[in-house]
Design a protein around this motif. Structure first.
Motif, short mmCIF file in Angstrom:
data_model
loop_
_atom_site.label_atom_id
_atom_site.label_comp_id
_atom_site.label_asym_id
_atom_site.label_seq_id
_atom_site.Cartn_x
_atom_site.Cartn_y
_atom_site.Cartn_z
N THR A 62 1.26 0.11 0.40
CA THR A 62 0.90 1.07 -0.34
C THR A 62 0.91 0.82 -1.71
OG1 THR A 62 0.85 2.56 1.39
CG2 THR A 62 0.60 3.57 -0.76
N ASP A 74 -6.24 1.43 2.81
CA ASP A 74 -4.86 1.75 3.22
C ASP A 74 -4.65 2.36 4.61
OD1 ASP A 74 -2.02 1.71 2.95
OD2 ASP A 74 -1.74 2.91 1.41
N GLU A 75 -4.54 1.46 5.48
CA GLU A 75 -4.36 2.19 6.98
C GLU A 75 -5.59 3.21 7.09
OE1 GLU A 75 -0.69 2.54 8.71
OE2 GLU A 75 0.51 1.73 6.98
MG LIG Z 1 1.63 2.87 3.35
#
Ligand SMILES: [Mg+2]
Ligand SMILES: Nc1ncnc2c1ncn2[C@@H]1O[C@H](COP(=O)(O)OP(=O)(O)O)[C@@H](O)[C@H]1O
Lengths: 257, 287
Positions: free
Chosen positions: B47, B172-173
């Motif tokens: 992240t 991000d995911e």
């Molecule tokens: Mg993360």
């Protein structure tokens, strides 16, 4: 399923299409004349008027429901407290069991309470008849800060989200065997474990939301534009002038009712 | 096309309230138009890496930065999020937190970024319409984003970012909260975007998808790039993955077992198709 009493209700009427500023203008008129005139009849006129407006906006059912839930307990509380303990109270009107209720206190509660109920009703009317997205646009049009409009707008939208989140947490806790219904004490106990996840969740999300709006240029130093058009139209002018006129008549005729 | 679009140089970052973690990227170049998968265990710094490309690090986080990150000719630390938002877009895990709440329906939510950048109303209407068609949100355009499913909300989030026409999309995911069907929908959408020339940085634990879509995989752990390479190279290296607390794909694990049993000597396959081919050629009775 809790009542969604805090959010805008989409209906098709000219009230919803009014510029938010027009409704804020009305609220200001109501507040000033109620406070300046200190006249119960004028207060009642405006109170009836707000129900009339709610009817025109086709949301009378939801409006009455919301007002009852929020205001009735306060009104009853007011009457009881002032009826019994207000020092102005002299003449005993009636007794419940051995507790005397006095005329002057009750009148005070009636007077003050009506004003409070009336003013709050107007705010409530504003919230459920105003499309939150329009607040931002109308604010910046008359030069009020964009961020102030955004703040009002997004908090109006987040309230129902908070309600929904609370319901979800409650459901989850009920599923794990927590008693939510039952005696007052049990209910109180049940709501305590709700608070922490509710606040933490909301904080986390608020933090993430700041990030989300900043990476979409929220702080860009350019003049913001608006996707929705909010104009001050003829109907706004008529609306504002009608109420200004009515209020002036009330003020002039003020003491004579 | 061999143009570099993202470039890290002697980059170091640590959060001011966290002494243990430091993101440290000596040198990294990402080619324009490439699809890069980012993998690594929880807390690896994925992240933070995404934040560094977007400019959230250093502009919206407290900490200390050294070195530089460049997006084409822009050096992130000398720029601002507002400028960068038209170069890079970031989509995160929680769909709900990405809804600004600026409008009551999807259309208005998407227009929010354009309003912030002062586009004229006509331009906004055109751009929003185009994006809604591109992402396939037409039937939801007038619905409240808060009433949609997580997958649909994530699509709205992607649309809201893409409407500013960034060249780089960092995800991000983005499927972390989604069900398998929505996950598939998001990967299909991103694949389409890559075809249109966007540079894509995609953080995910869904190795099957990354293997299919990525040109390159970067493995991050403890704030450092452990390895960068072709998907087949990284995903077939079970010991590399397990050293970094990552589990390999089921098909790959199957080959590891075969090897242990003395039945396999070649490289491990990383997809069902590949393993079928390999197995059939190795074991004649399967043909
Ligand atoms: Mg993360
Ligand atoms: N805002 C922050 N302040 C302090 N430390 C942070 C912050 N965000 C992340 N970290 C820490 O930095 C490390 C890397 O986090 P992160 O980049 O989120 O990893 P990943 O996305 O790979 O799980 C973790 O140890 C995490 O606790």
């Amino acid at each position: 399923m809790a009542l969604m009493i805090t959010s805008f209700i989409q209906k098709d009427s000219f009230i919803q299409e009014l510029n938010p500023i027009s409704k804020i203008f009305l609220i200001l008129l109501v507040i000033t004349s109620i406070i300046i005139l200190d006249n119960l009849y004028i207060t009642y006129f405006f109170l009836i008027n707000v129900f009339f407006l709610a009817y025109l906006a086709k949301i009378e059912k939801e409006f009455v429901k919301g007002i009852t839930i929020v205001m009735l307990p306060i009104a009853v509380w007011f009457l009881i407290i002032h009826g019994i303990v207000n020092p102005a109270g002299k003449t005993i009107l009636f007794k419940i069991w051995f507790i005397p209720f006095r005329k002057e206190g009750l009148l005070f509660a009636l007077n003050f309470g009506s004003k409070l109920v009336t003013i709050i009703s107007y705010f409530y009317f504003f919230i459920i008849t105003t499309y939150p997205g329009d607040i931002v646009g109308s604010f910046s049009k008359i030069g009020l800060p964009y961020k102030a409009g955004f703040l009002i707008n997004s908090s109006l939208q987040m309230l129902p989200l908070m309600q929904r989140r609370a319901e979800k947490i409650l459901e989850a806790q009920e599923a794990r065997g927590l008693k939510v219904k039952g005696k007052l004490k049990d209910r109180f106990k049940a709501y305590t474990p709700l608070i922490i996840p509710l606040i933490l969740g909301a904080l986390m999300e608020a933090y993430e939301r700041v990030l989300a709006i900043e990476i979409r240029g929220f702080s860009a130093k350019v003049k913001k534009t608006h996707y929705r058009e909010v104009n001050f139209e003829k109907k706004d002018l008529i609306f504002c002038f009608t109420y200004l006129f009515l209020t002036l008549i009330l003020i002039i005729g003020g003491g004579n009712f | 096309m061999n143009q570099t679009i993202i470039e890290f140089n002697n980059f170091k970052w640590h959060y001011s309230n966290n002494r243990k973690f430091r993101l440290d990227i000596q040198e990294l170049k990402i080619r324009k138009g490439s699809f890069v998968g980012i993998i690594g265990p929880t807390g690896a710094g994925k992240t933070t890496f995404c934040y560094s490309i977007m400019g959230v690090v250093p502009h919206l986080q407290n900490g200390k930065m050294e070195g530089s990150v460049r997006i084409e000719e822009i050096e992130t630390k000398n720029s601002s999020l507002n400028v960068l938002s038209q170069k890079v877009g970031l989509v995160v895990q929680n769909p709900l937190s990405q809804m600004s709440g600026a409008g009551l329906n999807v259309e208005e939510e998407i227009a929010f970024g354009l309003e912030n950048h002062g586009y004229s109303r006509q331009e906004m209407i055109k751009k929003v319409k185009k994006i809604i068609e591109l992402i396939g949100l037409k039937e939801y355009a007038r619905r409240s984003p808060f009433e949609l499913s997580g997958g649909q909300q994530q699509k709205v989030a992607i649309a809201s970012i893409l409407v500013l026409e960034p060249e780089i999309l960092v995800l991000d995911e983005p499927t972390g909260y989604l069900d398998p069907l929505s996950t598939d929908m998001i990967f299909t959408l991103v694949k389409e975007l890559k075809k249109q020339g966007k540079t894509i940085i995609f953080v995910s634990h869904k190795f099957e998808y990354l293997n299919e879509l990525c040109d390159e995989i970067i493995l991050i752990n403890k704030g450092k790039i452990i390895k960068k390479g072709a998907p087949t190279e990284i995903f077939s290296d079970i010991s590399l993955l397990s050293k970094n607390n990552l589990g390999a794909m089921d098909v790959t694990n199957l080959f590891a077992r075969l090897k242990k049993a003395g039945k396999w000597k070649k490289r491990f396959a990383v997809s069902v198709e590949e393993s079928e081919k390999e197995l059939r050629s190795e074991f004649p009775w399967m043909r």
